[in-house]
Write a protein that holds these residues in place. Sequence first.
Motif, PDB file in Angstrom:
ATOM      1  N   THR A 112      -4.723   3.805  19.078  1.00 67.08           N
ATOM      2  CA  THR A 112      -3.752   4.841  19.430  1.00 67.08           C
ATOM      3  C   THR A 112      -4.390   6.102  20.013  1.00 67.08           C
ATOM      4  OG1 THR A 112      -2.220   4.014  17.749  1.00 67.08           O
ATOM      5  CG2 THR A 112      -1.863   6.252  18.551  1.00 67.08           C
ATOM      6  N   SER A 158      -2.530   6.787  26.144  1.00 66.05           N
ATOM      7  CA  SER A 158      -1.436   7.731  26.358  1.00 66.05           C
ATOM      8  C   SER A 158      -0.126   7.068  25.937  1.00 66.05           C
ATOM      9  CB  SER A 158      -1.363   8.143  27.835  1.00 66.05           C
ATOM     10  OG  SER A 158      -1.116   7.017  28.655  1.00 66.05           O
ATOM     11  N   ALA A 159       0.928   7.866  25.859  1.00 65.28           N
ATOM     12  CA  ALA A 159       2.195   7.397  25.299  1.00 65.28           C
ATOM     13  C   ALA A 159       2.758   6.187  26.039  1.00 65.28           C
ATOM     14  CB  ALA A 159       3.212   8.537  25.311  1.00 65.28           C
TER      15      ALA A 159
END
Length: 264
Positions: A106, A110-111
């Motif tokens: 994680t 990036s998202a």
Amino acid sequence: MTDAVTLAAHDVRWEADGRMIIDGVTLAAEPNRILGLIGPNGSGKSSLLRLLCRLRKVASGVVTLDGADIAGLPRRDLARRLAFVEQQATTDVHLTVCDVVRLGRTPHRSAFASWNAADEQAVEAALTRVGLAERHHQPWHTLSGGERQRVHIARALAQDPRELILDEPTNHLDIRHQLSILALIRRLGLTCIVALHDLNLASLFCDRIGVLHEGRLVACGAPAKVLTPELIRRVFEVEVRICEGTGGHRHVEYVVDHQQGDSR
């Protein structure tokens, strides 16, 4: 403290509900070596570990990483450098081993980033390092306690850390798995800070030992210098004899008076 340090606490204090839990602790982790933390229940071991990885905010003092205050580091950058294995980490029973370890990537994604070859390589490398490469697709709930702890260590390794903090990683494991887990941690070659209950395991696997008592660091150094009958009597309130174990490690032998009743 030695100049060759990575993660360090400098006169750190933290309190909860008006009570001082960590009281002026100064200690440092040496690169690629294991610093063990021992002390009675309630001595502050878990609290100190959480301060070191910024899961809690110090009331005063400073925690540094390579000399920089971790309070000023972006959380993602800190997570790329430092990993934490909790004492009783829980995981959704419907996940596979690979699913759990993937969570460690994680901080590197990036998202909206798609899973890539570098992520997959990091996961596979982490599983290989803990000896579970063949368990890639095994359901989490089918693992033994020792295997689950290895998976949590693999998840931490997937972060690609240089510092690894572990809160009683052998808790609730049998003797064989305790030895196996600590031998694994030793082989990783990372800078490690690990809280332990067992004094003999600390002596066997740690390069240095810090002793916490009522939130204060009362001793820190090589196991042979720290583990003395006098200190153990003062901190743990038990009588011991110290014997020379294998490889020069100190062995703590507890002196039990079977005629003595409960002193409470």
